[in-house]
Design a protein around this motif. Structure first.
Motif, PDB file in Angstrom:
ATOM      1  N   LYS A  74      -8.171  11.629  -3.717  1.00  0.00           N
ATOM      2  CA  LYS A  74      -7.406  11.237  -4.170  1.00  0.00           C
ATOM      3  C   LYS A  74      -6.436   9.801  -4.280  1.00  0.00           C
ATOM      4  O   LYS A  74      -5.732   9.006  -5.172  1.00  0.00           O
ATOM      5  CB  LYS A  74      -6.187  12.092  -4.420  1.00  0.00           C
ATOM      6  CG  LYS A  74      -6.703  13.312  -4.670  1.00  0.00           C
ATOM      7  CD  LYS A  74      -7.562  13.539  -6.234  1.00  0.00           C
ATOM      8  CE  LYS A  74      -7.896  15.191  -7.063  1.00  0.00           C
ATOM      9  NZ  LYS A  74      -8.103  15.788  -7.843  1.00  0.00           N
ATOM     10  N   VAL A  75      -6.389   9.771  -2.771  1.00  0.00           N
ATOM     11  CA  VAL A  75      -5.981   8.278  -2.260  1.00  0.00           C
ATOM     12  C   VAL A  75      -6.762   7.848  -1.249  1.00  0.00           C
ATOM     13  O   VAL A  75      -6.931   8.160   0.491  1.00  0.00           O
ATOM     14  CB  VAL A  75      -4.388   9.120  -1.658  1.00  0.00           C
ATOM     15  CG1 VAL A  75      -4.191   7.325  -1.216  1.00  0.00           C
ATOM     16  CG2 VAL A  75      -3.362   9.715  -2.236  1.00  0.00           C
ATOM     17  N   SER A  76      -7.961   7.001  -2.076  1.00  0.00           N
ATOM     18  CA  SER A  76      -8.785   6.238  -0.983  1.00  0.00           C
ATOM     19  C   SER A  76      -8.632   4.886  -0.814  1.00  0.00           C
ATOM     20  O   SER A  76      -9.167   3.946   0.157  1.00  0.00           O
ATOM     21  CB  SER A  76     -10.442   6.632  -1.545  1.00  0.00           C
ATOM     22  OG  SER A  76     -10.641   5.658  -3.018  1.00  0.00           O
ATOM     23  N   GLY A  77      -7.962   3.833  -1.519  1.00  0.00           N
ATOM     24  CA  GLY A  77      -7.799   2.612  -1.234  1.00  0.00           C
ATOM     25  C   GLY A  77      -6.899   2.207   0.061  1.00  0.00           C
ATOM     26  O   GLY A  77      -6.106   3.027   0.440  1.00  0.00           O
ATOM     27  N   VAL A  78      -7.349   1.190   1.360  1.00  0.00           N
ATOM     28  CA  VAL A  78      -6.893   0.418   2.249  1.00  0.00           C
ATOM     29  C   VAL A  78      -5.592   0.456   1.811  1.00  0.00           C
ATOM     30  O   VAL A  78      -4.856   0.911   2.554  1.00  0.00           O
ATOM     31  CB  VAL A  78      -7.836   0.477   2.251  1.00  0.00           C
ATOM     32  CG1 VAL A  78      -7.476  -0.685   4.123  1.00  0.00           C
ATOM     33  CG2 VAL A  78      -8.767   0.145   3.502  1.00  0.00           C
ATOM     34  N   GLU A  79      -5.484  -0.250   0.863  1.00  0.00           N
ATOM     35  CA  GLU A  79      -4.149  -0.540   0.727  1.00  0.00           C
ATOM     36  C   GLU A  79      -3.132  -0.051  -0.018  1.00  0.00           C
ATOM     37  O   GLU A  79      -1.924   0.195   0.796  1.00  0.00           O
ATOM     38  CB  GLU A  79      -3.959  -1.836  -0.766  1.00  0.00           C
ATOM     39  CG  GLU A  79      -2.834  -1.970  -0.715  1.00  0.00           C
ATOM     40  CD  GLU A  79      -2.940  -3.252  -1.685  1.00  0.00           C
ATOM     41  OE1 GLU A  79      -1.980  -3.096  -2.912  1.00  0.00           O
ATOM     42  OE2 GLU A  79      -3.834  -4.158  -2.244  1.00  0.00           O
ATOM     43  N   GLU A  80      -3.870   1.701  -0.040  1.00  0.00           N
ATOM     44  CA  GLU A  80      -2.494   2.620  -0.345  1.00  0.00           C
ATOM     45  C   GLU A  80      -2.559   3.554   0.644  1.00  0.00           C
ATOM     46  O   GLU A  80      -1.177   3.953   1.258  1.00  0.00           O
ATOM     47  CB  GLU A  80      -3.034   3.528  -1.545  1.00  0.00           C
ATOM     48  CG  GLU A  80      -3.562   3.198  -2.723  1.00  0.00           C
ATOM     49  CD  GLU A  80      -4.648   4.146  -3.627  1.00  0.00           C
ATOM     50  OE1 GLU A  80      -3.881   4.815  -4.720  1.00  0.00           O
ATOM     51  OE2 GLU A  80      -5.594   4.157  -3.319  1.00  0.00           O
ATOM     52  N   HIS A  81      -3.796   3.223   1.823  1.00  0.00           N
ATOM     53  CA  HIS A  81      -3.051   4.028   3.030  1.00  0.00           C
ATOM     54  C   HIS A  81      -2.358   3.135   3.918  1.00  0.00           C
ATOM     55  O   HIS A  81      -1.535   3.672   4.536  1.00  0.00           O
ATOM     56  CB  HIS A  81      -4.195   4.347   4.063  1.00  0.00           C
ATOM     57  CG  HIS A  81      -5.517   5.250   3.239  1.00  0.00           C
ATOM     58  ND1 HIS A  81      -6.184   4.853   3.727  1.00  0.00           N
ATOM     59  CD2 HIS A  81      -5.220   5.838   2.020  1.00  0.00           C
ATOM     60  CE1 HIS A  81      -7.073   6.087   3.117  1.00  0.00           C
ATOM     61  NE2 HIS A  81      -6.341   6.805   1.597  1.00  0.00           N
ATOM     62  N   GLN A  82      -2.288   1.877   3.360  1.00  0.00           N
ATOM     63  CA  GLN A  82      -1.411   1.311   4.382  1.00  0.00           C
ATOM     64  C   GLN A  82      -0.154   1.320   3.647  1.00  0.00           C
ATOM     65  O   GLN A  82       0.958   1.872   4.665  1.00  0.00           O
ATOM     66  CB  GLN A  82      -1.713  -0.506   4.138  1.00  0.00           C
ATOM     67  CG  GLN A  82      -3.127  -0.434   4.870  1.00  0.00           C
ATOM     68  CD  GLN A  82      -3.825  -2.541   4.239  1.00  0.00           C
ATOM     69  OE1 GLN A  82      -3.168  -2.768   3.431  1.00  0.00           O
ATOM     70  NE2 GLN A  82      -4.845  -2.654   5.604  1.00  0.00           N
ATOM     71  N   GLN A  83       0.420   1.181   2.525  1.00  0.00           N
ATOM     72  CA  GLN A  83       1.992   1.571   2.002  1.00  0.00           C
ATOM     73  C   GLN A  83       2.267   3.009   2.270  1.00  0.00           C
ATOM     74  O   GLN A  83       3.608   2.784   1.962  1.00  0.00           O
ATOM     75  CB  GLN A  83       1.191   1.383  -0.023  1.00  0.00           C
ATOM     76  CG  GLN A  83       1.475  -0.013   0.112  1.00  0.00           C
ATOM     77  CD  GLN A  83       1.681  -0.527  -1.424  1.00  0.00           C
ATOM     78  OE1 GLN A  83       0.989   0.541  -2.045  1.00  0.00           O
ATOM     79  NE2 GLN A  83       1.796  -1.579  -1.990  1.00  0.00           N
ATOM     80  N   ILE A  84       1.389   3.845   2.269  1.00  0.00           N
ATOM     81  CA  ILE A  84       1.442   5.190   3.132  1.00  0.00           C
ATOM     82  C   ILE A  84       1.710   4.867   4.574  1.00  0.00           C
ATOM     83  O   ILE A  84       2.660   6.069   4.698  1.00  0.00           O
ATOM     84  CB  ILE A  84       0.830   6.557   3.214  1.00  0.00           C
ATOM     85  CG1 ILE A  84       0.720   6.845   1.371  1.00  0.00           C
ATOM     86  CG2 ILE A  84       0.944   7.289   3.403  1.00  0.00           C
ATOM     87  CD1 ILE A  84      -0.400   7.107   0.876  1.00  0.00           C
ATOM     88  N   SER A  85       1.258   4.272   4.875  1.00  0.00           N
ATOM     89  CA  SER A  85       1.991   4.656   6.461  1.00  0.00           C
ATOM     90  C   SER A  85       2.809   3.837   6.689  1.00  0.00           C
ATOM     91  O   SER A  85       4.160   4.502   7.628  1.00  0.00           O
ATOM     92  CB  SER A  85       0.697   3.643   7.324  1.00  0.00           C
ATOM     93  OG  SER A  85      -0.569   4.159   7.590  1.00  0.00           O
ATOM     94  N   LYS A  86       2.954   2.398   6.253  1.00  0.00           N
ATOM     95  CA  LYS A  86       4.651   2.191   6.332  1.00  0.00           C
ATOM     96  C   LYS A  86       5.451   2.475   6.012  1.00  0.00           C
ATOM     97  O   LYS A  86       6.883   2.359   6.586  1.00  0.00           O
ATOM     98  CB  LYS A  86       4.568   0.043   5.079  1.00  0.00           C
ATOM     99  CG  LYS A  86       5.650  -0.179   5.844  1.00  0.00           C
ATOM    100  CD  LYS A  86       5.824  -1.658   4.264  1.00  0.00           C
ATOM    101  CE  LYS A  86       7.118  -1.956   4.344  1.00  0.00           C
ATOM    102  NZ  LYS A  86       7.075  -3.080   3.164  1.00  0.00           N
ATOM    103  N   ALA A  87       5.672   3.001   4.769  1.00  0.00           N
ATOM    104  CA  ALA A  87       6.469   4.410   3.894  1.00  0.00           C
ATOM    105  C   ALA A  87       6.875   5.535   5.376  1.00  0.00           C
ATOM    106  O   ALA A  87       8.259   5.663   5.318  1.00  0.00           O
ATOM    107  CB  ALA A  87       5.865   5.183   2.692  1.00  0.00           C
ATOM    108  N   LEU A  88       5.926   5.957   6.146  1.00  0.00           N
ATOM    109  CA  LEU A  88       5.902   6.766   7.356  1.00  0.00           C
ATOM    110  C   LEU A  88       6.816   6.471   8.300  1.00  0.00           C
ATOM    111  O   LEU A  88       8.092   6.238   9.340  1.00  0.00           O
ATOM    112  CB  LEU A  88       4.681   7.600   7.501  1.00  0.00           C
ATOM    113  CG  LEU A  88       3.884   8.202   6.573  1.00  0.00           C
ATOM    114  CD1 LEU A  88       2.445   9.368   6.804  1.00  0.00           C
ATOM    115  CD2 LEU A  88       5.117   9.750   6.035  1.00  0.00           C
TER     116      LEU A  88
END
Length: 113
Positions: free
Chosen positions: A84-98
């Motif tokens: 459901k969250v497959s984009g590289v940019e989305e993953h980077q933003q999640i990593s940043k938030a964490l």
């Protein structure tokens, strides 16, 4: 030498919180979270609840596995729902938030060597 592997799946509901300390000990911990709840554009209420839930688990693991030297068991943060969250940019933003929320967390910086 024999290797023993045990996996425990703790119930995340409030009613089970009082039992967790009975099972937390040395080991490697995998804390799973739903990436959809932390993805860009996610509902802020759900995002806050997901971050609070992660905070609870990180603190609990640190508290119950901490040594006299201030170290604790290794913790792996694992995001689910990648489909459901497959984009590289989305993953980077999640990593940043964490990283912003937990980057200085004692639980993530006090691993045993």
């Amino acid at each position: 030498e024999q290797i023993v592997f045990e996996a425990w799946d703790f119930g995340g509901q409030d009613v089970f919180y009082s039992l967790h300390h009975l099972f937390l000990a040395d080991g490697v911990y995998a804390v799973l979270f739903n990436m959809e709840q932390l993805a860009p554009g996610a509902d802020e209420g759900k995002k806050g609840k997901a971050l609070s839930f992660l905070d609870f688990w990180l603190n609990s693991i640190f508290l119950h596995t901490q040594t006299k030297q201030g170290r604790c068991a290794p913790i792996l943060l694992i995001g689910t729902h990648k489909d459901k969250v497959s984009g590289v940019e989305e993953h980077q933003q999640i990593s940043k938030a964490l990283s912003e929320r937990f980057g200085k967390s004692m639980a993530l910086t006090a691993w045993r060597s």
